[in-house]
Design a protein around this motif. Structure first.
Motif, short mmCIF file in Angstrom:
data_model
loop_
_atom_site.label_atom_id
_atom_site.label_comp_id
_atom_site.label_asym_id
_atom_site.label_seq_id
_atom_site.Cartn_x
_atom_site.Cartn_y
_atom_site.Cartn_z
N ARG B 6 32.64 33.28 17.50
CA ARG B 6 32.56 31.97 18.01
C ARG B 6 34.28 31.74 18.75
O ARG B 6 34.95 31.27 17.91
CB ARG B 6 32.48 31.56 16.35
N ASP B 7 34.29 30.47 19.43
CA ASP B 7 35.23 29.34 20.12
C ASP B 7 35.86 30.84 19.93
O ASP B 7 37.91 29.78 19.46
CB ASP B 7 35.67 29.16 19.60
N LEU B 8 36.31 32.12 20.67
CA LEU B 8 37.97 32.46 20.96
C LEU B 8 38.75 32.31 21.94
O LEU B 8 38.38 31.94 23.17
CB LEU B 8 37.30 33.77 21.24
N SER B 9 40.04 32.06 21.45
CA SER B 9 40.43 31.29 21.88
C SER B 9 41.90 32.61 22.21
O SER B 9 42.34 32.76 20.71
CB SER B 9 41.37 30.16 22.32
N VAL B 10 42.38 33.03 22.98
CA VAL B 10 43.96 33.52 23.33
C VAL B 10 44.70 33.17 24.69
O VAL B 10 44.86 34.32 25.33
CB VAL B 10 43.81 34.90 23.28
N GLY B 11 45.67 32.10 23.74
CA GLY B 11 46.90 32.25 24.67
C GLY B 11 46.14 31.18 26.17
O GLY B 11 45.22 31.02 25.16
N THR B 12 46.71 31.73 27.35
CA THR B 12 45.80 30.89 28.36
C THR B 12 45.29 32.56 28.59
O THR B 12 44.26 32.01 29.71
CB THR B 12 46.85 31.00 29.43
N ILE B 13 44.76 33.53 28.51
CA ILE B 13 43.90 34.80 29.00
C ILE B 13 42.90 34.06 28.62
O ILE B 13 41.77 34.41 29.66
CB ILE B 13 44.26 35.56 28.11
N VAL B 14 42.24 33.82 27.19
CA VAL B 14 40.82 33.09 26.96
C VAL B 14 40.93 31.98 26.35
O VAL B 14 41.59 31.91 25.50
CB VAL B 14 40.19 34.46 25.91
N SER B 15 39.34 31.88 26.71
CA SER B 15 39.50 29.54 26.41
C SER B 15 38.19 29.65 26.25
O SER B 15 36.83 29.98 26.73
CB SER B 15 39.82 28.98 27.41
N ASP B 16 37.59 29.27 25.06
CA ASP B 16 36.93 29.14 23.87
C ASP B 16 35.55 30.12 24.49
O ASP B 16 34.93 29.34 24.60
CB ASP B 16 36.18 27.72 24.47
N GLY B 207 39.79 33.33 32.18
CA GLY B 207 39.21 32.99 30.58
C GLY B 207 37.86 32.53 30.05
O GLY B 207 37.46 32.44 28.70
N ARG B 208 36.85 31.87 30.69
CA ARG B 208 36.23 31.09 29.91
C ARG B 208 34.35 31.06 30.61
O ARG B 208 34.81 32.55 31.86
CB ARG B 208 36.12 29.95 30.90
#
Lengths: 351, 257
Positions: B6-16, B207-208
Motif C-alpha cells: 500500500r503506497d510503498l515509497s523508498v527514497g527516490t527509487i520506489v514511489s507510491d 519506481g512507479r
C-alpha cells in the motif's frame, strides 16, 4: 572448479567420544610431563588422592604439590582457554563472514596489550599485586571493543566488513600505543614482559583463575549451542537470515557482546593466545562440515586438547625457559592447516 | 493468504507502489533494469523498511509481526544468496524449518520428510549430500527454491527465480511455484515467462507502476516500446494461448505509431 565431492555427514557420537578420551589422556599427560617428570602411575595416584582422598607418603609431598597445585590448574586452564578461543573463533568468523577472522579481529588483543604494558611500564594498579596485569589487560580489551563497536556502528547495525576493517584499523592504533609505551619504558625488561603477554602464556595459572573463566566458557558455549540454528541462518547472508526469521542486526549485536566478554575473560588469564581461534574452527569444519550445531559440539573439545599439548610443548621444549604459546600454536597450526586445506580441497569464502 | 503493498515509497527509487496479490494468485513484477523491482521486493521480505506505506500480509501489517512469525507465512528466494560455508544441500534446505522450531526443539522425522519432498519437487534429490559450494548456478537456484518450499509458507516471494536456469528448469520452476497454490509475488526479467505463468503483472518504470492487469492486457507493443525501448510483436502461443513477444531493435519511435 574442483570435482563435486559428496559429503558424508557421519553421526558425531564417535568423534565426540574419541575427543573426550583424548582430552582425558591429554590432561593426565599434561600433568605428568614437564621439566620435572612425574611417572604416569604416580600422577594418576596423586590425582586420585586429591579427588577422592587418600594417603600420600611424606617423601612424595613435593611431587604431589607439583601435580596438584602447579600442573593440574595449568592444564585445566589450558583446556578451558583452548575450548573458549575455539568457540569464539567459530562465532566471530560467522559474525563477520570472514574466513580470516579470529577472536582478536575486533582489536581485543592489541587493546589488552596496551593495558598490560601500562602495568608493566608504569606500574599502575600496583595495589592489586598479581592481578594487576590481568585486570589491566581485560580493561584494555574492553575499551578496544567498545571503541570498535562505536566506530563500526551504522544506522543499519553492524555490517561485517565495517567490523573487520574497524577492528583492524584500531588494532594498528593500539599496537602503536604499545610500541610507544615500551620505547618509553625505563627498563628493557618491559618489552620482554609485554611481548610474552601478547603471545600468550599460562605460566601464572592458579586454581583461583579457573572458576570464572570456566563459568564464562560453559555459559557462553551452552548459549551459542542453543542458537546454533540461527548462526547457520546468519552464515547464509543477512537477507536469507531475515527470510528465515532471524534478525541479523540483533543477532550480530548479541554475538559481538558474547564474544567480547568471553575473549576478555580469557585474555585476563592467558594473554592473547593467537591462532587457536583461527585454525581450530577451520580444522573442525573440514571434518564435520559447517553446521554450527556440529561445529560447536566438536570445536571446544578439539580446542581444549590442542591447547593442552601446545602448553606442554611450550614449557618443555626449551626448559627451564618457557616459550610463549603463540609461538607454538603458529609452528604446529600453520603446517597442519595448510596440509588439510590442500588435501580436502576445503573451501571457505569462495571457489 | 493475500499480500498487499500500500503506497510503498523508498527514497527516490520506489514511489507510491500499490498492488495486491490475491490468495493463490501468481503476480509478476516486471520492468527494465533500475526500475525498482528488487527494492520493492526487499520491502516485502523485510530487508528494507519503506519510508512510507506498508506491506500487509493477510490484512496484518508486516512491520508489526516478529521476524520469526512472518517467516512462517512468507518465504523468499533472494538475489544475495551467495554461500561461504561448506554446507550440504540437505543442511541448507533443513534451515527452512528454523522458524517452525522453538529454541529447545529438535528437528524430527516430519521435518526431514518435508525437506526431502521439497528437494524432490525441484528435481534435486540427487544433490542432497553435495556441498552447496560445488553446485552450478542453476542447481543452487533450485536448492534455494526447495528451501523456500520447505519453509511451508503461504506466500512466496521470488527475485528473478529463473536466473541462471536453463530453459527447461526455467519453465519447471515457474510451473512448480504456480502449481503450489501459494500466493506468489515474483520479479521476472523475461516477459514471455511472465505472460505464461502470471495471473497478473505489474510493470514498473522509474519506481512507479505504469501498467497493471492480465498479461494479455498489459503486454502491448506500445507499452513494451515505451517502457523497455524495444519493438515488440505480440503473437499467441499455439498451445497455451498466452501472449508471447517477439522483439526487434527499436529504430524510431514513429515505427510503432
Amino acid at each position: 572448479m574442483s570435482a563435486p565431492v559428496p559429503l558424508s555427514r557421519r553421526p558425531l557420537g564417535p568423534t565426540v567420544a574419541l575427543l573426550c578420551v583424548a582430552l582425558l589422556v591429554s590432561v593426565v599427560c599434561g600433568v605428568a610431563l614437564g621439566p620435572v617428570r612425574v611417572p604416569l602411575v604416580d600422577t594418576v595416584t596423586h590425582l586420585r588422592a586429591a579427588l577422592f582422598g587418600g594417603i600420600i607418603d611424606h617423601a612424595d609431598a613435593g611431587t604431589y604439590r607439583i601435580v596438584w597445585e602447579i600442573r593440574l590448574p595449568r592444564v585445566l586452564l589450558a583446556a578451558v582457554v583452548g575450548a573458549g578461543l575455539s568457540v569464539v573463533g567459530v562465532v566471530v568468523q560467522t559474525m563477520v563472514r570472514n574466513a580470516l577472522a579470529d577472536p582478536f579481529v575486533l582489536g581485543m588483543s592489541s587493546g589488552a596489550s596496551v593495558g598490560a604494558s601500562t602495568v608493566v611500564v608504569f606500574g599502575v594498579f600496583a595495589s592489586m599485586g598479581l592481578y594487576a596485569l590481568s585486570v589491566a589487560a581485560s580493561l584494555g580489551a574492553l575499551v578496544a571493543t567498545v571503541l570498535v563497536y562505536l566506530a563500526a556502528r551504522t544506522s543499519q547495525g553492524l555490517t561485517p566488513l565495517r567490523l573487520v576493517l574497524t577492528g583492524t584499523a584500531m588494532a594498528y592504533a593500539f599496537s602503536a600505543v604499545t610500541t610507544v609505551l615500551i620505547f618509553l619504558a625505563p627498563h628493557g625488561e618491559a618489552a620482554r614482559s609485554v611481548l610474552f603477554w601478547l603471545l600468550g602464556s599460562l605460566g601464572a595459572a592458579t586454581w583461583a583463575m579457573l572458576p570464572l573463566s570456566t563459568a564464562a566458557v560453559v555459559v557462553g558455549l551452552v548459549y551459542l549451542r542453543l542458537i546454533a540454528r540461527s548462526l547457520n541462518a546468519l552464515s547464509m547472508g543477512d537477507e536469507t537470515s531475515l527470510t528465515l526469521g532471524v534478525d541479523p542486526t540483533a543477532l550480530r549485536r548479541t554475538l559481538f557482546v558474547v564474544s567480547s566478554v568471553l575473549t576478555g575473560t580469557l585474555v585476563a588469564v592467558s594473554g592473547a593466545v593467537g591462532f587457536v581461534g583461527l585454525v581450530v574452527p577451520h580444522l573442525v569444519r573440514m571434518v564435520v562440515g559447517a553446521d554450527h550445531r556440529r561445529v560447536l559440539t566438536v570445536a571446544p573439545l578439539a580446542g581444549a586438547v590442542f591447547l593442552i599439548w601446545v602448553d606442554l610443548v611450550a614449557r618443555t621444549v626449551a626448559a627451564p625457559q618457557e616459550l610463549p604459546l603463540g609461538v607454538i600454536t603458529a609452528v604446529v597450526g600453520v603446517p597442519c592447516f595448510v596440509f588439510l586445506m590442500r588435501r580436502r580441497g576445503y573451501v571457505f569464502g569462495g571457489r | 493468504m493475500d499480500i498487499e503493498l500500500r503506497d510503498l515509497s523508498v527514497g527516490t527509487i520506489v514511489s507510491d507502489v500499490s498492488l495486491t496479490a490475491a490468495t493463490g494468485s501468481v503476480v509478476g513484477l516486471v520492468g527494465p533494469n533500475g526500475s525498482g523491482k528488487t527494492t520493492t521486493l526487499r520491502c516485502v521480505y523485510r530487508s528494507l523498511t519503506p519510508n512510507t506505506g506498508a506491506v500487509l500480509l493477510g490484512g496484518e501489517p508486516l512491520a508489526a509481526m516478529a521476524p520469526k512469525d512472518s517467516a512462517r507465512v512468507l518465504a523468499a528466494v533472494t538475489q544475495d544468496s551467495q554461500v561461504d560455508l561448506d554446507f550440504t544441500v540437505a543442511e541448507v534446505v533443513a534451515m527452512a524449518r528454523l522458524p517452525h522450531k522453538g529454541t529447545f526443539e529438535r528437528e524430527n522425522e516430519a521435518d526431514a520428510a518435508i525437506c526431502a519432498e521439497a528437494l524432490k519437487r525441484v528435481d534435486a534429490t540427487h544433490l542432497a549430500e553435495r556441498s552447496v559450494l560445488t553446485l552450478s548456478g542453476g542447481e543452487r537456484q533450485r536448492v534455494l527454491v526447495a528451501r523456500a518450499l520447505a519453509q511451508q509458507p503461504k506466500v512466496l516471494v521470488l527475485d528473478e527465480p529463473t536466473n541462471h536456469l536453463d530453459i527447461r528448469h526455467q519453465h519447471e520452476i515457474l510451473a512448480l511455484v504456480a502449481g503450489t497454490g501459494l500466493t506468489v509475488l515474483t520479479v521476472l526479467h523475461d516477459l514471455n515467462l511472465a505472460a505464461t505463468y502470471c495471473d497478473r503483472v505489474h510493470v514498473l518504470a522509474e519506481g512507479r507502476i505504469v501498467a497493471s492487469g492480465r498479461p494479455a492486457e498489459v503486454f502491448t507493443p506500445e507499452l513494451v516500446a515505451e517502457v523497455f525501448g524495444v519493438r515488440a510483436f505480440v503473437v499467441e502461443h499455439p498451445v497455451s494461448g498466452a501472449p508471447q513477444l517477439l522483439y526487434d531493435r527499436l529504430v524510431h519511435q514513429e515505427e510503432i505509431q
